[in-house]
Design an enzyme around this catalytic site. Structure first.
Site, PDB file in Angstrom:
ATOM      1  N   ALA A 132       0.836  -1.208   0.000  1.00 44.24           N
ATOM      2  CA  ALA A 132       0.000   0.000   0.000  1.00 44.24           C
ATOM      3  C   ALA A 132       0.869   1.255   0.000  1.00 44.24           C
ATOM      4  O   ALA A 132       1.953   1.256   0.583  1.00 44.24           O
ATOM      5  CB  ALA A 132      -0.929  -0.007   1.211  1.00 44.24           C
ATOM      6  N   PRO A 133       0.423   2.320  -0.686  1.00 44.51           N
ATOM      7  CA  PRO A 133      -0.864   2.456  -1.386  1.00 44.51           C
ATOM      8  C   PRO A 133      -0.873   1.972  -2.829  1.00 44.51           C
ATOM      9  O   PRO A 133      -1.879   2.115  -3.505  1.00 44.51           O
ATOM     10  CB  PRO A 133      -1.103   3.967  -1.327  1.00 44.51           C
ATOM     11  CG  PRO A 133       0.272   4.553  -1.375  1.00 44.51           C
ATOM     12  CD  PRO A 133       1.156   3.607  -0.604  1.00 44.51           C
TER      13      PRO A 133
ATOM     14  N   GLY B 140       2.016   2.314  -5.292  1.00 47.45           N
ATOM     15  CA  GLY B 140       2.923   2.914  -6.259  1.00 47.45           C
ATOM     16  C   GLY B 140       3.811   1.900  -6.954  1.00 47.45           C
ATOM     17  O   GLY B 140       4.023   1.960  -8.164  1.00 47.45           O
TER      18      GLY B 140
ATOM     19  N   CYS C 200      12.866   4.016   2.430  1.00 47.95           N
ATOM     20  CA  CYS C 200      13.023   5.457   2.180  1.00 47.95           C
ATOM     21  C   CYS C 200      13.728   6.101   3.372  1.00 47.95           C
ATOM     22  O   CYS C 200      13.391   7.196   3.799  1.00 47.95           O
ATOM     23  CB  CYS C 200      11.668   6.123   1.909  1.00 47.95           C
ATOM     24  SG  CYS C 200      10.453   5.927   3.237  1.00 47.95           S
TER      25      CYS C 200
END
Length: 441
Positions: free
Chosen positions: A102-103, A105, A222
């Site tokens: 999710a979401p 990408g 990230c």
């Protein structure tokens, strides 16, 4: 960060926080080529250097308020976050697992690369986040999906060594998102890198066991923390002797791993993006693990007459043996779907074709998005500038112009040749069948 980068590089990193965040979108190659999209869009686009179908757009533009967005032509995504899915080498027929999806990408890009072949299992442990994931996959017109909301351990117990490719965009402390989202700083203060490193180790342990011999696993975060990045890759290599690191190619602005060559790091002061870490690993062929589930058995479902009649209106190739009807809902399962996986918490198995309702068939929004304009016999196509496009997306009843003639029965509504959804004609009027939960707000 000062220890990680050194004094001079650290100063450049800190200065990057005074710059505006960057905005990106990724074109849906299932529906349109990047070249053709740049010709029809009114957005101000610049290519993202490391992703062939990625573009920057200006921060004052509103691409989510555009009919092309509702047609599933692109996904809004931070530019550096486009990298993991682009680096996972997908081939037709692959069985792919996006474990923390999710979401959506990365799942949307993986699904586009499969181009209707194989199977994509997109999982997120959060049921609410998995619902957003499902919408994005259906908006993109990806039909060969299974969307689950399970613990990785439960997936491993069910699938065993089943997947050719696995992507883990792991939950992390999010240092790379500080400029984009100030709330990430608060989250970081509550749970730092050490907290997430334990979660990451649990996830990768389960994932490795779901990979077939010769299969590839791409791990990404990230964050910039070594204990969540290179240390996790070292952990995989130490705990699983059958795994090996595959070096990722560097590109302009990208950096090698810190103390572990072959990984890929993106920093906001070196590239036009927020930041990411990636590493690609392969399971060696010498240690096979048995599959725990079989493939979809060949069986021909006897279809209701109303469904057969509707399917006769579409030119989309459909293998009838993969159609299943459950609680009046009609699904088109991916090729090779393991029906023994029915104990999992699925939000969707395959493409939702529609619903049987008291002697009639009602096609689903997802079915419309998986069609190409030429694949449905009866259709209306409007230019984006036609005010009826927005009115249709808002759920309004639409009147046809005299020159458009009369339409009776189901028709596919399109903008510039790209499907938006279904409507039902009663002559010169179209009864709106656009899914209420997706309507233009």
């Amino acid at each position: 960060m000062k220890e990680l980068l050194g004094e001079k590089d650290y100063e450049a990193y800190v200065r990057s926080f005074d710059e505006e965040r960057l905005y990106g979108l990724r074109v849906n190659t299932l529906k349109i080529t990047p070249e053709n999209f740049t010709e029809i869009t009114s957005l101000s686009l610049r290519p993202v250097p490391w992703t062939a179908n990625g573009f920057y757009y200006e921060g004052d533009e509103r691409p989510a308020k555009d009919p092309y967005y509702y047609a599933g032509l692109y996904y809004l995504q931070e530019p550096s976050a486009m990298t993991p899915a682009s680096l996972l080498p997908v081939v037709p027929g692959d069985k792919i697992l996006d474990l923390c999806a999710a979401p959506g990408g990365k799942s949307t890009e993986l699904g586009a690369k499969l181009n209707g072949t194989g199977m994509l299992v997109s999982n997120d442990i959060s049921s609410s986040r998995a619902k957003a994931l499902l919408k994005n996959l259906e908006l993109w017109g990806i039909e060969n999906i299974c969307v689950t909301s399970e613990e990785p351990k439960k997936l491993k117990e069910t699938f065993g060594a089943f997947f050719d490719k696995i992507l883990i965009d792991a939950p992390c402390s999010g240092e790379g998102m500080f400029r984009k989202d100030a709330d990430m700083v608060k989250s970081y203060e509550e749970h730092g890198p050490e907290y997430y490193a334990q979660i990451q180790k649990e996830i990768v342990n389960q994932a490795v066991d779901m990979l077939v011999p010769g299969g590839l696993l791409l791990y990404s975060t990230c964050t910039f923390s070594v204990c969540e990045d290179e240390d996790i890759i070292r952990f995989i290599l130490e705990q699983h002797q059958d795994m090996e690191l595959v070096s990722l190619p560097l590109f302009e602005g990208a950096s090698d791993g810190i103390g572990l060559s072959g990984c890929l790091r993106l920093f906001p002061h070196r590239i036009k993006g927020e930041g990411h870490f990636m590493a690609l690993l392969r399971k060696k062929q010498s240690s096979p693990l048995p599959d725990t589930i079989g493939k979809l058995p060949e069986k021909r479902t006897v279809l209701p007459e109303e469904l057969t009649e509707f399917l006769s209106m579409t030119a989309k190739p459909i293998d009838q043996s993969r159609i299943r009807i459950k609680h009046e809902m009609v699904y088109y399962l991916p090729e090779g779907f393991p029906e023994h996986a029915g104990n999992l918490r699925f939000l969707r198995t395959g493409l939702l074709l529609g619903e049987m309702k008291k002697g009639r068939f009602e096609p689903a929004q997802a079915f419309a998005m998986a069609l190409k304009v030429q694949e449905f016999k009866q259709r209306v196509c409007w230019e984006k500038s036609d005010e009826r496009v927005i009115r249709y997306l808002k759920g309004e009843t639409i009147s046809l112009k005299e020159e458009e003639g009369q339409i009776k029965g189901w028709c596919l509504v399109c903008v510039d040749g790209f499907p938006l959804g279904f409507a039902k004609g009663t002559g010169s009027t179209l009864k709106n069948k656009y899914y209420p939960g997706w309507r233009w707000q």
